[in-house]
Design a protein around this motif. Sequence first.
Motif, PDB file in Angstrom:
ATOM      1  N   VAL A 388      -1.683  22.151 -43.039  1.00  0.00           N
ATOM      2  CA  VAL A 388      -2.702  22.906 -43.737  1.00  0.00           C
ATOM      3  C   VAL A 388      -3.018  24.244 -42.547  1.00  0.00           C
ATOM      4  CG1 VAL A 388      -5.160  23.244 -44.705  1.00  0.00           C
ATOM      5  CG2 VAL A 388      -3.571  21.059 -44.949  1.00  0.00           C
ATOM      6  N   PHE A 389      -2.625  25.279 -43.136  1.00  0.00           N
ATOM      7  CA  PHE A 389      -2.763  26.528 -42.284  1.00  0.00           C
ATOM      8  C   PHE A 389      -3.729  27.548 -43.044  1.00  0.00           C
ATOM      9  CE2 PHE A 389       1.411  26.634 -39.717  1.00  0.00           C
ATOM     10  CZ  PHE A 389       1.071  25.363 -39.196  1.00  0.00           C
ATOM     11  N   ALA A 390      -4.931  27.539 -42.377  1.00  0.00           N
ATOM     12  CA  ALA A 390      -6.168  28.613 -42.811  1.00  0.00           C
ATOM     13  C   ALA A 390      -6.226  29.608 -41.902  1.00  0.00           C
ATOM     14  CB  ALA A 390      -7.364  27.793 -42.718  1.00  0.00           C
ATOM     15  N   LEU A 391      -5.420  30.610 -42.255  1.00  0.00           N
ATOM     16  CA  LEU A 391      -5.287  31.724 -41.265  1.00  0.00           C
ATOM     17  C   LEU A 391      -6.115  32.986 -41.419  1.00  0.00           C
ATOM     18  CD1 LEU A 391      -1.137  31.559 -40.948  1.00  0.00           C
ATOM     19  CD2 LEU A 391      -2.928  30.376 -39.566  1.00  0.00           C
ATOM     20  N   SER A 392      -7.125  33.033 -42.349  1.00  0.00           N
ATOM     21  CA  SER A 392      -7.838  34.385 -42.659  1.00  0.00           C
ATOM     22  C   SER A 392      -8.715  34.624 -41.407  1.00  0.00           C
ATOM     23  CB  SER A 392      -8.769  34.198 -43.916  1.00  0.00           C
ATOM     24  OG  SER A 392      -7.504  34.259 -44.838  1.00  0.00           O
ATOM     25  N   ASN A 393      -8.968  35.640 -41.060  1.00  0.00           N
ATOM     26  CA  ASN A 393      -9.977  36.038 -40.038  1.00  0.00           C
ATOM     27  C   ASN A 393     -10.821  36.893 -40.701  1.00  0.00           C
ATOM     28  OD1 ASN A 393      -8.806  34.935 -37.876  1.00  0.00           O
ATOM     29  ND2 ASN A 393      -7.307  36.510 -37.809  1.00  0.00           N
ATOM     30  N   PRO A 394     -12.282  37.202 -40.264  1.00  0.00           N
ATOM     31  CA  PRO A 394     -12.709  36.165 -39.274  1.00  0.00           C
ATOM     32  C   PRO A 394     -13.110  34.891 -39.556  1.00  0.00           C
ATOM     33  CG  PRO A 394     -14.499  38.016 -39.908  1.00  0.00           C
ATOM     34  CD  PRO A 394     -13.061  38.339 -40.687  1.00  0.00           C
ATOM     35  N   THR A 395     -13.687  34.304 -38.597  1.00  0.00           N
ATOM     36  CA  THR A 395     -14.054  32.728 -39.150  1.00  0.00           C
ATOM     37  C   THR A 395     -14.791  32.677 -40.512  1.00  0.00           C
ATOM     38  OG1 THR A 395     -14.218  32.524 -36.718  1.00  0.00           O
ATOM     39  CG2 THR A 395     -14.999  30.715 -38.264  1.00  0.00           C
ATOM     40  N   ASN A 396     -15.703  33.425 -40.747  1.00  0.00           N
ATOM     41  CA  ASN A 396     -16.449  33.323 -42.138  1.00  0.00           C
ATOM     42  C   ASN A 396     -15.527  33.559 -43.322  1.00  0.00           C
ATOM     43  OD1 ASN A 396     -16.332  36.137 -41.984  1.00  0.00           O
ATOM     44  ND2 ASN A 396     -18.539  36.559 -42.154  1.00  0.00           N
ATOM     45  N   LYS A 397     -14.318  33.983 -42.994  1.00  0.00           N
ATOM     46  CA  LYS A 397     -13.483  34.255 -44.012  1.00  0.00           C
ATOM     47  C   LYS A 397     -12.505  33.251 -44.159  1.00  0.00           C
ATOM     48  CE  LYS A 397     -14.741  38.555 -45.380  1.00  0.00           C
ATOM     49  NZ  LYS A 397     -15.514  38.864 -46.483  1.00  0.00           N
ATOM     50  N   ALA A 398     -12.462  32.327 -43.384  1.00  0.00           N
ATOM     51  CA  ALA A 398     -11.485  31.214 -43.325  1.00  0.00           C
ATOM     52  C   ALA A 398     -11.464  30.414 -44.570  1.00  0.00           C
ATOM     53  CB  ALA A 398     -11.579  30.283 -41.980  1.00  0.00           C
ATOM     54  N   GLU A 399     -10.245  29.839 -44.842  1.00  0.00           N
ATOM     55  CA  GLU A 399     -10.350  29.120 -46.260  1.00  0.00           C
ATOM     56  C   GLU A 399     -10.993  27.681 -46.349  1.00  0.00           C
ATOM     57  OE1 GLU A 399      -7.117  31.993 -45.672  1.00  0.00           O
ATOM     58  OE2 GLU A 399      -7.900  30.361 -44.510  1.00  0.00           O
ATOM     59  N   CYS A 400     -10.803  27.224 -45.014  1.00  0.00           N
ATOM     60  CA  CYS A 400     -11.494  25.872 -45.038  1.00  0.00           C
ATOM     61  C   CYS A 400     -11.749  25.741 -43.602  1.00  0.00           C
ATOM     62  CB  CYS A 400     -10.940  24.750 -45.604  1.00  0.00           C
ATOM     63  SG  CYS A 400      -9.464  24.335 -44.880  1.00  0.00           S
ATOM     64  N   THR A 401     -12.841  24.911 -43.192  1.00  0.00           N
ATOM     65  CA  THR A 401     -13.235  24.527 -42.012  1.00  0.00           C
ATOM     66  C   THR A 401     -12.266  23.364 -41.302  1.00  0.00           C
ATOM     67  OG1 THR A 401     -14.710  22.798 -42.444  1.00  0.00           O
ATOM     68  CG2 THR A 401     -15.513  24.991 -42.191  1.00  0.00           C
ATOM     69  N   ALA A 402     -12.197  23.504 -40.186  1.00  0.00           N
ATOM     70  CA  ALA A 402     -11.325  22.224 -39.670  1.00  0.00           C
ATOM     71  C   ALA A 402     -11.873  20.813 -39.842  1.00  0.00           C
ATOM     72  CB  ALA A 402     -11.307  22.561 -37.927  1.00  0.00           C
ATOM     73  N   GLU A 403     -13.026  21.005 -39.679  1.00  0.00           N
ATOM     74  CA  GLU A 403     -13.656  19.653 -40.255  1.00  0.00           C
ATOM     75  C   GLU A 403     -13.400  19.191 -41.643  1.00  0.00           C
ATOM     76  OE1 GLU A 403     -18.140  17.498 -39.633  1.00  0.00           O
ATOM     77  OE2 GLU A 403     -18.100  19.737 -39.593  1.00  0.00           O
ATOM     78  N   GLU A 404     -13.395  20.206 -42.552  1.00  0.00           N
ATOM     79  CA  GLU A 404     -13.086  19.978 -44.058  1.00  0.00           C
ATOM     80  C   GLU A 404     -11.742  18.998 -44.207  1.00  0.00           C
ATOM     81  OE1 GLU A 404     -15.669  22.879 -46.508  1.00  0.00           O
ATOM     82  OE2 GLU A 404     -13.941  23.456 -45.659  1.00  0.00           O
ATOM     83  N   ALA A 405     -10.821  19.848 -43.464  1.00  0.00           N
ATOM     84  CA  ALA A 405      -9.330  19.494 -43.442  1.00  0.00           C
ATOM     85  C   ALA A 405      -9.090  18.186 -42.836  1.00  0.00           C
ATOM     86  CB  ALA A 405      -8.341  20.753 -42.700  1.00  0.00           C
ATOM     87  N   TYR A 406      -9.795  17.915 -41.901  1.00  0.00           N
ATOM     88  CA  TYR A 406      -9.394  16.640 -40.921  1.00  0.00           C
ATOM     89  C   TYR A 406     -10.095  15.693 -41.946  1.00  0.00           C
ATOM     90  CZ  TYR A 406      -7.595  18.554 -36.757  1.00  0.00           C
ATOM     91  OH  TYR A 406      -6.616  19.530 -36.175  1.00  0.00           O
ATOM     92  N   THR A 407     -11.160  15.640 -42.366  1.00  0.00           N
ATOM     93  CA  THR A 407     -12.214  14.834 -42.856  1.00  0.00           C
ATOM     94  C   THR A 407     -11.337  14.326 -44.353  1.00  0.00           C
ATOM     95  OG1 THR A 407     -14.034  15.625 -41.959  1.00  0.00           O
ATOM     96  CG2 THR A 407     -14.567  13.831 -43.599  1.00  0.00           C
ATOM     97  N   LEU A 408     -10.978  15.410 -45.110  1.00  0.00           N
ATOM     98  CA  LEU A 408     -10.656  14.999 -46.448  1.00  0.00           C
ATOM     99  C   LEU A 408      -9.182  14.521 -46.336  1.00  0.00           C
ATOM    100  CD1 LEU A 408     -12.118  18.227 -48.246  1.00  0.00           C
ATOM    101  CD2 LEU A 408     -12.824  15.831 -48.682  1.00  0.00           C
ATOM    102  N   THR A 409      -8.425  14.458 -45.342  1.00  0.00           N
ATOM    103  CA  THR A 409      -7.090  13.927 -45.067  1.00  0.00           C
ATOM    104  C   THR A 409      -7.149  12.712 -44.246  1.00  0.00           C
ATOM    105  OG1 THR A 409      -6.531  15.511 -43.410  1.00  0.00           O
ATOM    106  CG2 THR A 409      -5.906  16.013 -45.645  1.00  0.00           C
ATOM    107  N   ASP A 410      -8.182  12.285 -43.921  1.00  0.00           N
ATOM    108  CA  ASP A 410      -8.398  11.384 -43.032  1.00  0.00           C
ATOM    109  C   ASP A 410      -7.747  11.511 -41.702  1.00  0.00           C
ATOM    110  OD1 ASP A 410      -9.217   8.443 -42.368  1.00  0.00           O
ATOM    111  OD2 ASP A 410      -7.398   7.718 -42.942  1.00  0.00           O
ATOM    112  N   GLY A 411      -8.132  12.464 -41.280  1.00  0.00           N
ATOM    113  CA  GLY A 411      -7.350  13.104 -39.881  1.00  0.00           C
ATOM    114  C   GLY A 411      -5.834  12.984 -39.827  1.00  0.00           C
ATOM    115  N   ARG A 412      -5.095  12.916 -40.967  1.00  0.00           N
ATOM    116  CA  ARG A 412      -3.932  13.010 -41.067  1.00  0.00           C
ATOM    117  C   ARG A 412      -3.114  14.390 -41.076  1.00  0.00           C
ATOM    118  NH1 ARG A 412      -1.935  11.271 -45.611  1.00  0.00           N
ATOM    119  NH2 ARG A 412      -3.900  11.051 -46.661  1.00  0.00           N
TER     120      ARG A 412
END
Length: 553
Positions: A388-412
């Motif tokens: 999952v690459f959320a490459l938009s800048n700046p941070t408030n434009k990012a597609e998803c947070t790192a926390e969402e990505a790790y949590t929803l995929t069980d850290g995989r």
Amino acid sequence: SMSSSCPVLSSRACPCSGMAFTLLERQILGLQGLLPPKIETQDIQAMRFQRNLKKMTDPLEKYIYLMGIQERNEKLFYRVLMEDIEDLMPIVYTPTVGLACTQYGHIFRRPKGLFISILDRGHIRTILDNWPENNVAAVVVTDGERILGLGDLGVFGMGIPVGKLCLYTACAGIRPERCLPVVIDVGTDNETLLKDPFYMGLYQKRDRSQLYDDLIDEFMEAVVDKYGQDTLIQFEDFGNHNAFRLMRKYREKYCTFNDDIQGTAAVALAGLLAAQRAIGKPITEHKVLFCGAGEAALGIANLITMSMVEKGLTQTEARKKIWMFDKYGLLVKVRTHNQEVFAHEGPGNVQSFLEAVNVIQPTAIVAGRLFTHDVLKKMGTLNKRPIVFALSNPTNKAECTAEEAYTLTDGRCLFASGSPFDPVTLADGRVFTPGQGNNAYIFPGVALAVILSGVRHISDTVFLEAAKTLADQLTDEELAEGRLYPPLSNIREVSLQMAVKVVQFVYANNMAFRYPEPKDKDKFVRSTVWNINYDSFLPDIYEWKGMNPPPDH
């Protein structure tokens, strides 16, 4: 030229070492009494600077303070930036630089860089002559139409070239006086700015006529006329339509690249190559779905195709593994000239990005505003290790947070973002350090190599080489922490190693024009790095020897 704020100010930037001037320098330069009596070391100056920064909580306040130091004492600025690059890069670059651009006229202290407006047509060479440095090697230029994800900011976009060139120096040790930031003002379509009394550009709509093309043509010619055929011209934050058009128009004629298309592509491909190491699945077996089909997506897709072809696929086979979904749905028919090679025969009427994920079943998804929780969960069901690459800048434009990505995929998931995110701790105590797919890993090292080896035209193969070099520099330990890129704190070494590799590559492939070819490329690259120690401001004082006293006549 003298200035009331600084007794020894050059017209471009201050060579002032402040209270570090020695007693003799103070006396000869006429500074005695203008500075407090103490003679300070750079260490003490840096400590004062760092302590002041630590007291500030507002990122914009930090940006203003840092830029003030850059004006007053450039060597001190770069020393502090390099010592704390991980914390300060988000200030001088994304995300804070985006905020600074939106406020540029309001936080304005003094102009930085060169402002060329459409009213200057016919006189650009004269304007370049007003720039005090004659030995420019690299130009970063924007027309302010698409600043990060913030849109049309007109001349307020000057913050971007200024910030990029800070990184040329901090990451790759390119001398700051050899860097020229430029904004080209053809107006703005941003209604808010057109009503803003502090806006600093032309109060007119963007000129999209032939005059625009004539202006850019004249600018390119003036730059190489003044600074030489191999001057590097980096295009930054142009609108989609112009970015591709101008890249195609100039790439065979000038030494130029577009960072949003080619720099982003290299950093994203490097992340994919690192992910491939973690999963143990070659890049040729991945299927990539892009959310969006703009500059970044098309640039990344082209470079992934090149990488797959290098690994044995045909171009057609490689392109079939890349899909795009934009505001009109899945790209199954051509909508613009740039997208045609990635418009595949496929299921029509795919209404949502989630549906596209279901239908295409990608191993990797890149960019786009539509990374909903359902999409992330679905990627986790489809893949053991989703990318999952959320490459938009700046941070408030990012597609998803790192926390969402790790949590929803069980850290995989293997996650990278365009802007910085803090490490994420999951409920079971596992800690993941998200990679920042930051172009700063690519463009400074590539720029240094191009400048040093006298490259006339920058081929996409250079960016393919840069991506491979970046992926190779990631250690297995770093990969195990969840990183897809080396730590930013190591970016100077990463950039220098990249420059060495690219220098080797361009000489081996007959793209270099600086001869004789240096034998030891590593030594050659490292010997050029700009030194942050203070120079002596003393005149050349020496004594005559041998004829003293003079013979009698």
